[in-house]
Design a protein around this motif. Structure first.
Motif, PDB file in Angstrom:
ATOM      1  N   ILE A   1       0.831  -1.199   0.000  1.00 54.40           N
ATOM      2  CA  ILE A   1       0.000   0.000   0.000  1.00 54.40           C
ATOM      3  C   ILE A   1       0.869   1.253   0.000  1.00 54.40           C
ATOM      4  O   ILE A   1       0.628   2.219  -0.736  1.00 54.40           O
ATOM      5  CB  ILE A   1      -0.957   0.007   1.205  1.00 54.40           C
ATOM      6  N   ALA A   2       1.924   1.237   0.828  1.00 53.67           N
ATOM      7  CA  ALA A   2       2.826   2.386   0.899  1.00 53.67           C
ATOM      8  C   ALA A   2       3.519   2.610  -0.442  1.00 53.67           C
ATOM      9  O   ALA A   2       3.703   3.754  -0.877  1.00 53.67           O
ATOM     10  CB  ALA A   2       3.853   2.180   2.001  1.00 53.67           C
ATOM     11  N   TYR A   3       3.887   1.508  -1.107  1.00 52.19           N
ATOM     12  CA  TYR A   3       4.529   1.637  -2.417  1.00 52.19           C
ATOM     13  C   TYR A   3       3.564   2.218  -3.449  1.00 52.19           C
ATOM     14  O   TYR A   3       3.924   3.143  -4.196  1.00 52.19           O
ATOM     15  CB  TYR A   3       5.039   0.275  -2.885  1.00 52.19           C
ATOM     16  N   LEU A   4       2.358   1.704  -3.488  1.00 50.24           N
ATOM     17  CA  LEU A   4       1.373   2.212  -4.451  1.00 50.24           C
ATOM     18  C   LEU A   4       1.063   3.681  -4.202  1.00 50.24           C
ATOM     19  O   LEU A   4       0.910   4.467  -5.145  1.00 50.24           O
ATOM     20  CB  LEU A   4       0.102   1.373  -4.382  1.00 50.24           C
ATOM     21  N   ASP A   5       0.991   4.062  -2.931  1.00 45.76           N
ATOM     22  CA  ASP A   5       0.749   5.472  -2.610  1.00 45.76           C
ATOM     23  C   ASP A   5       1.923   6.347  -3.040  1.00 45.76           C
ATOM     24  O   ASP A   5       1.732   7.500  -3.459  1.00 45.76           O
ATOM     25  CB  ASP A   5       0.499   5.630  -1.110  1.00 45.76           C
ATOM     26  N   SER A   6       3.148   5.814  -2.938  1.00 46.65           N
ATOM     27  CA  SER A   6       4.314   6.591  -3.373  1.00 46.65           C
ATOM     28  C   SER A   6       4.294   6.811  -4.876  1.00 46.65           C
ATOM     29  O   SER A   6       4.717   7.859  -5.369  1.00 46.65           O
ATOM     30  CB  SER A   6       5.612   5.879  -2.954  1.00 46.65           C
ATOM     31  N   VAL A   7       3.796   5.824  -5.609  1.00 46.84           N
ATOM     32  CA  VAL A   7       3.670   5.972  -7.061  1.00 46.84           C
ATOM     33  C   VAL A   7       2.601   7.012  -7.388  1.00 46.84           C
ATOM     34  O   VAL A   7       2.794   7.886  -8.238  1.00 46.84           O
ATOM     35  CB  VAL A   7       3.332   4.620  -7.726  1.00 46.84           C
ATOM     36  N   LYS A   8       1.476   6.924  -6.693  1.00 43.42           N
ATOM     37  CA  LYS A   8       0.378   7.872  -6.940  1.00 43.42           C
ATOM     38  C   LYS A   8       0.796   9.310  -6.645  1.00 43.42           C
ATOM     39  O   LYS A   8       0.347  10.257  -7.301  1.00 43.42           O
ATOM     40  CB  LYS A   8      -0.840   7.498  -6.093  1.00 43.42           C
ATOM     41  N   ALA A   9       1.678   9.482  -5.670  1.00 46.91           N
ATOM     42  CA  ALA A   9       2.162  10.824  -5.343  1.00 46.91           C
ATOM     43  C   ALA A   9       3.025  11.402  -6.448  1.00 46.91           C
ATOM     44  O   ALA A   9       3.160  12.621  -6.576  1.00 46.91           O
ATOM     45  CB  ALA A   9       2.957  10.778  -4.038  1.00 46.91           C
ATOM     46  N   ARG A  10       3.593  10.533  -7.283  1.00 45.49           N
ATOM     47  CA  ARG A  10       4.482  10.991  -8.354  1.00 45.49           C
ATOM     48  C   ARG A  10       3.816  10.975  -9.728  1.00 45.49           C
ATOM     49  O   ARG A  10       4.402  11.470 -10.698  1.00 45.49           O
ATOM     50  CB  ARG A  10       5.743  10.117  -8.381  1.00 45.49           C
ATOM     51  N   ASP A  11       2.640  10.398  -9.832  1.00 43.23           N
ATOM     52  CA  ASP A  11       1.979  10.287 -11.128  1.00 43.23           C
ATOM     53  C   ASP A  11       0.517  10.698 -10.971  1.00 43.23           C
ATOM     54  O   ASP A  11      -0.246  10.035 -10.257  1.00 43.23           O
ATOM     55  CB  ASP A  11       2.077   8.856 -11.634  1.00 43.23           C
ATOM     56  N   PRO A  12       0.083  11.780 -11.624  1.00 45.79           N
ATOM     57  CA  PRO A  12      -1.306  12.240 -11.475  1.00 45.79           C
ATOM     58  C   PRO A  12      -2.314  11.429 -12.279  1.00 45.79           C
ATOM     59  O   PRO A  12      -3.518  11.654 -12.148  1.00 45.79           O
ATOM     60  CB  PRO A  12      -1.235  13.679 -11.996  1.00 45.79           C
ATOM     61  N   ALA A  13      -1.851  10.500 -13.124  1.00 42.88           N
ATOM     62  CA  ALA A  13      -2.761   9.799 -14.030  1.00 42.88           C
ATOM     63  C   ALA A  13      -3.689   8.794 -13.345  1.00 42.88           C
ATOM     64  O   ALA A  13      -4.883   8.745 -13.654  1.00 42.88           O
ATOM     65  CB  ALA A  13      -1.964   9.101 -15.131  1.00 42.88           C
ATOM     66  N   PRO A  14      -3.207   7.945 -12.422  1.00 44.57           N
ATOM     67  CA  PRO A  14      -4.089   6.896 -11.889  1.00 44.57           C
ATOM     68  C   PRO A  14      -5.165   7.453 -10.958  1.00 44.57           C
ATOM     69  O   PRO A  14      -4.915   8.367 -10.170  1.00 44.57           O
ATOM     70  CB  PRO A  14      -3.124   5.980 -11.128  1.00 44.57           C
ATOM     71  N   ARG A  15      -6.362   6.870 -11.039  1.00 44.45           N
ATOM     72  CA  ARG A  15      -7.475   7.276 -10.171  1.00 44.45           C
ATOM     73  C   ARG A  15      -7.537   6.442  -8.900  1.00 44.45           C
ATOM     74  O   ARG A  15      -8.225   6.802  -7.952  1.00 44.45           O
ATOM     75  CB  ARG A  15      -8.798   7.137 -10.910  1.00 44.45           C
ATOM     76  N   SER A  16      -6.841   5.291  -8.909  1.00 43.68           N
ATOM     77  CA  SER A  16      -6.905   4.407  -7.745  1.00 43.68           C
ATOM     78  C   SER A  16      -5.643   3.558  -7.689  1.00 43.68           C
ATOM     79  O   SER A  16      -4.868   3.489  -8.641  1.00 43.68           O
ATOM     80  CB  SER A  16      -8.136   3.504  -7.832  1.00 43.68           C
ATOM     81  N   ARG A  17      -5.470   2.876  -6.559  1.00 47.92           N
ATOM     82  CA  ARG A  17      -4.343   1.956  -6.419  1.00 47.92           C
ATOM     83  C   ARG A  17      -4.481   0.772  -7.359  1.00 47.92           C
ATOM     84  O   ARG A  17      -3.482   0.240  -7.850  1.00 47.92           O
ATOM     85  CB  ARG A  17      -4.254   1.459  -4.977  1.00 47.92           C
ATOM     86  N   TRP A  18      -5.719   0.352  -7.606  1.00 46.60           N
ATOM     87  CA  TRP A  18      -5.940  -0.776  -8.504  1.00 46.60           C
ATOM     88  C   TRP A  18      -5.380  -0.484  -9.897  1.00 46.60           C
ATOM     89  O   TRP A  18      -4.834  -1.369 -10.561  1.00 46.60           O
ATOM     90  CB  TRP A  18      -7.430  -1.102  -8.600  1.00 46.60           C
ATOM     91  N   GLU A  19      -5.525   0.741 -10.320  1.00 48.44           N
ATOM     92  CA  GLU A  19      -5.012   1.128 -11.634  1.00 48.44           C
ATOM     93  C   GLU A  19      -3.487   1.039 -11.673  1.00 48.44           C
ATOM     94  O   GLU A  19      -2.905   0.612 -12.671  1.00 48.44           O
ATOM     95  CB  GLU A  19      -5.473   2.550 -11.943  1.00 48.44           C
TER      96      GLU A  19
END
Length: 230
Positions: free
Chosen positions: A6-24
């Motif tokens: 979860i922490a890894y996916l959140d770190s990716v989301k913080a750097r990429d505005p494209a995904p709408r969710s962790r599943w993506e």
């Protein structure tokens, strides 16, 4: 383990505005490439080299990202898009982001020994698309490698490298360091000294044009006076 994911996916989301969710994010080829690499590296460390290469080969086919099983990679590594290559003796720190078509390549050893052939990338480094970082050099923490730059020399901490062969923008890191800079290349910040040079040249050109116009005006006046005297 679930919390780390979860922490890894959140770190990716913080750097990429494209995904709408962790599943993506779980569909990203870079995420799968890293997961496969973790398995391949474990096999490599256990000296099960063929199995490590087999996992690496499968990963390359399904993700278009080639990470040698011997490469050492830290936490929260994010490859945005694919077609990147990371060599055997590369060391990558924590929170590193690289974009598509990046190579962390090696140099041919001249002493006949393999040794350290690939770069060491510090923490919080961003490497822009198409960049080539070659040889057993060190890229300092929080450095930025601009798109299509070719880096073959040591990179100081916090520096931004641009061009072919890459050169530093010579801007003090503390003047514009941010938590994260997308694509590793600033756009609106005055990071390139060329902007100042262009402005200076434009001012000099305007001054020269004014001087030429004044000289022509003096010539016209002198010509009229000469005609009057005749």
């Amino acid at each position: 383990m679930f919390e780390r994911l979860i922490a890894y996916l959140d770190s990716v989301k913080a750097r990429d505005p494209a995904p709408r969710s962790r599943w993506e994010i779980l569909l990203y080829p870079g995420v799968w490439a890293l997961a496969y690499h973790r398995m391949a590296h474990w096999l490599f460390e256990a000296e099960l080299f063929f199995l490590a290469r087999l996992v690496n080969h499968w990963s390359r086919m399904v993700t278009a990202i080639d990470i040698h099983p011997g490469a050492k990679i830290g936490r929260n590594f994010f490859i945005d898009h694919g077609f990147s290559v990371i060599g055997e003796t590369a060391h990558i720190g924590d929170n590193v982001t690289i974009y598509q078509c990046v190579t962390l390549g090696g140099t041919n050893p001249t002493n006949g020994k393999a040794g350290k052939r690939h770069p060491t990338i510090g923490d919080n480094v961003i490497i822009g698309s198409g960049a080539q970082v070659i040889g057993p050099i060190t890229v300092g923490n929080r450095a930025r490698i601009g798109a299509n730059a070719v880096v073959t020399d040591e990179v100081p901490e916090g520096a931004t490298m641009i061009g072919l062969k890459a050169r530093s923008t010579l801007v003090p890191a503390e003047d514009w360091i941010k938590e994260f800079l997308p694509y590793g290349t600033p756009c609106d910040d005055p990071c390139e000294p060329s902007r100042d040079c262009i402005e200076k040249l434009e001012n000099e050109l305007a001054t020269l044009r004014a001087e030429i116009a004044e000289m022509r005006a003096d010539q016209v006046v002198a010509a009229k006076r000469s005609g009057t005297d005749d």
